[in-house]
Design a protein around this motif. Structure first.
Motif, PDB file in Angstrom:
ATOM      1  N   UNK A   1      -6.701   9.797  -1.645  1.00 52.07           N
ATOM      2  CA  UNK A   1      -5.508   9.363  -2.388  1.00 52.07           C
ATOM      3  C   UNK A   1      -5.674   9.731  -3.850  1.00 52.07           C
ATOM      4  N   UNK A   2      -4.558  10.109  -4.477  1.00 48.53           N
ATOM      5  CA  UNK A   2      -4.614  10.407  -5.906  1.00 48.53           C
ATOM      6  C   UNK A   2      -4.473   9.119  -6.718  1.00 48.53           C
ATOM      7  N   UNK A   3      -4.478   9.240  -8.028  1.00 47.97           N
ATOM      8  CA  UNK A   3      -4.447   8.051  -8.894  1.00 47.97           C
ATOM      9  C   UNK A   3      -3.156   7.246  -8.737  1.00 47.97           C
ATOM     10  N   UNK A   4      -2.094   7.876  -8.240  1.00 41.99           N
ATOM     11  CA  UNK A   4      -0.829   7.171  -7.994  1.00 41.99           C
ATOM     12  C   UNK A   4      -0.759   6.602  -6.577  1.00 41.99           C
TER      13      UNK A   4
ATOM     14  N   UNK B   1      -7.437  14.923  -6.800  1.00 43.07           N
ATOM     15  CA  UNK B   1      -7.850  14.925  -8.203  1.00 43.07           C
ATOM     16  C   UNK B   1      -6.924  15.777  -9.064  1.00 43.07           C
ATOM     17  N   UNK B   2      -6.496  16.940  -8.534  1.00 45.90           N
ATOM     18  CA  UNK B   2      -5.642  17.850  -9.294  1.00 45.90           C
ATOM     19  C   UNK B   2      -4.149  17.570  -9.095  1.00 45.90           C
TER      20      UNK B   2
END
Length: 190
Positions: free
Chosen positions: A174-177, A102-103
């Motif tokens: 997983x992050x947004x990418x 998230x960060x």
């Protein structure tokens, strides 16, 4: 090269294991408080008890299960006993994986996160530890590559092969990418 980091902590005699605070709610504002809790809860990450798959999932399959199996294979190769999957450690590891994703940061201590330190995460899930360690990584493409990466780093390898650890939890997010984040939390309970 994908990032990774490690940490180990032990409790010291006479020191508290976790910070505790007191919360007092007014009964007149009970309804308003519950409304705010519901609104905030829907907009925030999962609670510690909802955050991780159960221990059977970790032992059985998927990325987290594969990491547990590969980690125990490395321990067996070194003549060490297998680590038992602990549901609370699974939850703590998943909290950290979710927070890092998230960060967008690979750090053991995440300022600005709901559970910024490893001991905060362990306290949040109710794990009372005698000793613990944490391995984190980002960017590896599979369970095999992340465990291989950890085994080629002296600090991570030391955590994986630490004979004082009896239990393990693993988190993955997983992050947004789409970048993967991995967490191993090792521990021995009081």
């Amino acid at each position: 090269m994908p990032g990774d980091s490690w940490e180990i902590r032990r409790s010291l005699p006479g020191l508290p294991l976790a910070r505790q605070g007191n919360v007092v709610l007014s009964t007149r504002r009970f309804s308003l408080v519950w409304l705010l809790v519901l609104v905030w809860g829907c907009a925030s990450p999962a609670s510690p008890t909802e955050a991780a798959p159960d221990a059977a999932d970790a032992a059985g399959g998927g990325i987290t299960g594969s990491i547990v199996q590969l980690t125990n294979a490395e321990r067996a190769n070194a003549g060490l006993s297998a680590l038992r999957v602990n549901t609370k450690l699974m939850q703590a590891a998943q909290i950290q994986a979710d927070q890092m994703a998230q960060l967008g940061r690979l750090e053991h201590e995440l300022s600005g996160a709901k559970y910024p330190t490893p001991s905060d995460r362990l306290a949040a899930v109710g794990y009372r530890w005698q000793t613990y360690g944490e391995n984190i990584a980002m960017g590896q493409t599979s369970a095999a590559t992340v465990v291989d990466s950890w085994m080629h780093s002296s600090g991570h390898r030391a955590n994986i092969l630490n004979s004082r650890f009896q239990e393990i939890g693993v988190g993955y997010a997983r992050d947004s990418a789409g970048r993967p984040y991995y967490v191993q939390v090792f521990g021995t309970q009081l």
